[in-house]
Design a protein around this motif. Sequence first.
Motif, PDB file in Angstrom:
ATOM      1  N   LYS A  45       0.838  -1.186   0.000  1.00  0.00           N
ATOM      2  CA  LYS A  45       0.000   0.000   0.000  1.00  0.00           C
ATOM      3  C   LYS A  45       0.876   1.239   0.000  1.00  0.00           C
ATOM      4  CE  LYS A  45      -0.549  -0.062   5.055  1.00  0.00           C
ATOM      5  NZ  LYS A  45      -1.519  -0.075   6.175  1.00  0.00           N
ATOM      6  N   VAL A  46       0.324   2.304  -0.563  1.00  0.00           N
ATOM      7  CA  VAL A  46       1.062   3.561  -0.710  1.00  0.00           C
ATOM      8  C   VAL A  46       0.209   4.681  -0.139  1.00  0.00           C
ATOM      9  CG1 VAL A  46       2.036   5.213  -2.349  1.00  0.00           C
ATOM     10  CG2 VAL A  46       2.297   2.759  -2.744  1.00  0.00           C
ATOM     11  N   HIS A  47       0.822   5.532   0.643  1.00  0.00           N
ATOM     12  CA  HIS A  47       0.125   6.686   1.203  1.00  0.00           C
ATOM     13  C   HIS A  47       0.400   7.910   0.327  1.00  0.00           C
ATOM     14  CE1 HIS A  47      -0.875   4.450   4.844  1.00  0.00           C
ATOM     15  NE2 HIS A  47       0.384   4.029   4.872  1.00  0.00           N
ATOM     16  N   SER A  48      -0.631   8.714   0.159  1.00  0.00           N
ATOM     17  CA  SER A  48      -0.505   9.880  -0.710  1.00  0.00           C
ATOM     18  C   SER A  48      -1.437  10.980  -0.226  1.00  0.00           C
ATOM     19  CB  SER A  48      -0.835   9.500  -2.153  1.00  0.00           C
ATOM     20  OG  SER A  48      -0.793  10.621  -3.003  1.00  0.00           O
ATOM     21  N   GLU A  49      -1.195  12.184  -0.771  1.00  0.00           N
ATOM     22  CA  GLU A  49      -2.043  13.331  -0.477  1.00  0.00           C
ATOM     23  C   GLU A  49      -2.500  13.960  -1.785  1.00  0.00           C
ATOM     24  OE1 GLU A  49       0.033  16.073   1.979  1.00  0.00           O
ATOM     25  OE2 GLU A  49       0.241  14.685   3.675  1.00  0.00           O
ATOM     26  N   GLY A  50      -3.607  14.676  -1.723  1.00  0.00           N
ATOM     27  CA  GLY A  50      -4.119  15.333  -2.919  1.00  0.00           C
ATOM     28  C   GLY A  50      -5.275  16.242  -2.573  1.00  0.00           C
ATOM     29  N   TYR A 279      -9.669   9.960   3.457  1.00  0.00           N
ATOM     30  CA  TYR A 279     -10.495  10.801   4.322  1.00  0.00           C
ATOM     31  C   TYR A 279     -10.166  12.256   4.052  1.00  0.00           C
ATOM     32  CZ  TYR A 279      -6.310  11.014   7.305  1.00  0.00           C
ATOM     33  OH  TYR A 279      -5.036  11.196   7.766  1.00  0.00           O
ATOM     34  N   LEU A 280     -11.144  13.102   4.287  1.00  0.00           N
ATOM     35  CA  LEU A 280     -10.945  14.536   4.101  1.00  0.00           C
ATOM     36  C   LEU A 280     -10.130  15.068   5.267  1.00  0.00           C
ATOM     37  CD1 LEU A 280     -14.553  15.543   3.003  1.00  0.00           C
ATOM     38  CD2 LEU A 280     -12.657  14.725   1.589  1.00  0.00           C
ATOM     39  N   ALA A 281      -9.192  15.977   4.967  1.00  0.00           N
ATOM     40  CA  ALA A 281      -8.314  16.496   6.016  1.00  0.00           C
ATOM     41  C   ALA A 281      -9.107  17.178   7.130  1.00  0.00           C
ATOM     42  CB  ALA A 281      -7.300  17.470   5.408  1.00  0.00           C
ATOM     43  N   ARG A 323     -20.090  16.881   1.823  1.00  0.00           N
ATOM     44  CA  ARG A 323     -18.962  17.695   2.292  1.00  0.00           C
ATOM     45  C   ARG A 323     -17.929  17.949   1.198  1.00  0.00           C
ATOM     46  NH1 ARG A 323     -17.455  13.795   7.177  1.00  0.00           N
ATOM     47  NH2 ARG A 323     -17.716  12.370   5.406  1.00  0.00           N
ATOM     48  N   PHE A 324     -18.056  17.286   0.060  1.00  0.00           N
ATOM     49  CA  PHE A 324     -17.081  17.462  -1.010  1.00  0.00           C
ATOM     50  C   PHE A 324     -17.124  18.899  -1.521  1.00  0.00           C
ATOM     51  CE2 PHE A 324     -16.775  12.803  -2.639  1.00  0.00           C
ATOM     52  CZ  PHE A 324     -16.169  12.464  -1.438  1.00  0.00           C
ATOM     53  N   MET A 325     -15.935  19.454  -1.692  1.00  0.00           N
ATOM     54  CA  MET A 325     -15.787  20.793  -2.250  1.00  0.00           C
ATOM     55  C   MET A 325     -14.445  20.837  -2.981  1.00  0.00           C
ATOM     56  SD  MET A 325     -17.141  23.763  -2.690  1.00  0.00           S
ATOM     57  CE  MET A 325     -18.450  23.715  -1.453  1.00  0.00           C
ATOM     58  N   PRO A 326     -14.412  21.287  -4.246  1.00  0.00           N
ATOM     59  CA  PRO A 326     -13.143  21.336  -4.977  1.00  0.00           C
ATOM     60  C   PRO A 326     -12.073  22.098  -4.199  1.00  0.00           C
ATOM     61  CG  PRO A 326     -14.965  21.784  -6.455  1.00  0.00           C
ATOM     62  CD  PRO A 326     -15.547  21.754  -5.060  1.00  0.00           C
ATOM     63  N   GLY A 327     -10.892  21.507  -4.161  1.00  0.00           N
ATOM     64  CA  GLY A 327      -9.770  22.122  -3.464  1.00  0.00           C
ATOM     65  C   GLY A 327      -9.552  21.608  -2.062  1.00  0.00           C
ATOM     66  N   ILE A 328     -10.509  20.867  -1.478  1.00  0.00           N
ATOM     67  CA  ILE A 328     -10.331  20.326  -0.128  1.00  0.00           C
ATOM     68  C   ILE A 328      -9.240  19.252  -0.156  1.00  0.00           C
ATOM     69  CG2 ILE A 328     -11.423  18.880   1.630  1.00  0.00           C
ATOM     70  CD1 ILE A 328     -13.932  20.417   1.351  1.00  0.00           C
ATOM     71  N   LYS A 329      -8.341  19.293   0.820  1.00  0.00           N
ATOM     72  CA  LYS A 329      -7.234  18.350   0.885  1.00  0.00           C
ATOM     73  C   LYS A 329      -7.725  16.984   1.369  1.00  0.00           C
ATOM     74  CE  LYS A 329      -4.311  21.473  -0.346  1.00  0.00           C
ATOM     75  NZ  LYS A 329      -3.709  21.426  -1.703  1.00  0.00           N
ATOM     76  N   VAL A 330      -7.146  15.932   0.784  1.00  0.00           N
ATOM     77  CA  VAL A 330      -7.477  14.557   1.171  1.00  0.00           C
ATOM     78  C   VAL A 330      -6.187  13.799   1.438  1.00  0.00           C
ATOM     79  CG1 VAL A 330      -9.626  14.533  -0.140  1.00  0.00           C
ATOM     80  CG2 VAL A 330      -7.520  13.790  -1.240  1.00  0.00           C
ATOM     81  N   ILE A 331      -6.273  12.826   2.355  1.00  0.00           N
ATOM     82  CA  ILE A 331      -5.173  11.904   2.641  1.00  0.00           C
ATOM     83  C   ILE A 331      -5.660  10.518   2.270  1.00  0.00           C
ATOM     84  CG2 ILE A 331      -3.774  10.842   4.434  1.00  0.00           C
ATOM     85  CD1 ILE A 331      -5.009  14.411   4.775  1.00  0.00           C
ATOM     86  N   ALA A 332      -4.927   9.832   1.409  1.00  0.00           N
ATOM     87  CA  ALA A 332      -5.406   8.577   0.826  1.00  0.00           C
ATOM     88  C   ALA A 332      -4.393   7.466   1.014  1.00  0.00           C
ATOM     89  CB  ALA A 332      -5.700   8.769  -0.663  1.00  0.00           C
TER      90      ALA A 332
END
Length: 401
Positions: A45-50, A279-281, A323-332
Amino acid sequence: MPTKHRLQQLPILLSLGLVAALTGCNEPEIQVPVYQVAPATLLHKVHSEGELFAVNSVNINAPRNVQGPRFIASLAREFSRVEPGDVVVTFDASQLERSQRKANTGLSSVLADEQQKLAEQQNEQRALGLDQSLITQEFTFADRFSIDNVQIRSRLEILDSMQNKEYLGEKQQYLGWQEQSFSQRSSGELELLQLQRGQQQNLLQQAESGLAELEVKAPHAGILLFESNWRGEKPEVGGMVFPGFKIGSIPDLSLQHLKLQVIEQEAIGLAPGQRVSFYLAAWPDSELTGQIVTVGAIAQSRERRDPRKYIEVIVAPEQQDPRFMPGIKVIATLWLNEKPGVLKVPLQAIFSEQQQLFVYKRQGSRFVKQPISLGSKSLSHAEISTGVAVGDEIALINPES
């Protein structure tokens, strides 16, 4: 004296030797850490942000009909609600105003040169016309009153009259050639001035059209988002943009995806369809799921001072969240592979020599090199296909060193 001095030093040397001997006897034996091979689950598994982004949106671009860069004078607030016709971006007008003044000056100068050239050509044309009229009259007079009778005029007067008539004919031909040459030359000069006039008019038109488009307005209602460049920088006041540059967008919030940045070295094995949990930051306790849609083909830098390169991965959530909004940071977390019941060992226990992989396998009180072949790998472990069995103990470090 020398012998007595050596006898005095003898007890000291004996004491030092005894201390050294005792120290050597108490030195602990170095232990080689080992790993016992057993069936386990190989988890890669790989952890990433976006961040979230809208799949469908209307782009807001800089005007395309202006040559050269433009500078931003003001920006509407990002994530603000805009209505149709609201001003989103205003560009600085000083450069276009200078271009307009310069084009006006150049056009006035060309028009003045064109008028002067027309006046000069008219004067020259009038002078040529007068010369031709005069020569025609002289030639007609000489031809009419030419007398070649030797009884009336002397031979010298007759020759002089003939030469004068021949000279007038040659001069009349010369004036005709001069008029034709003047016509071609004047036509070329006027065409050049007309070309320069057209260039200045085009520059003036471009400046005026740019001044008429200093404001970019929202085409419809929505949330305003600004576009980040490849370094993650967004447009700002004073920033430079080129014609057609994407400044931002007004997205459709009903369908949003994740845009993740995965380090190039960790992106091996990424493929569409793989499971993703995120999950959303702003809400770390609420886990959501999705799957990979696309994997970028080329790794790119994200920041100027970061030497690492990243692969862009697009993830589609299983369901849209209010709760989705463009530009919100996520950790995946990207689940690349999960194989249960395989023989796995830490990567640090695998060595290579002459393109042959091997491990140090314990045999009694010593370790021997055992050739192996690998299957799947994760960031920390690898599957052993052949070479070891359940219960084998392998060294985690090189025992020969």
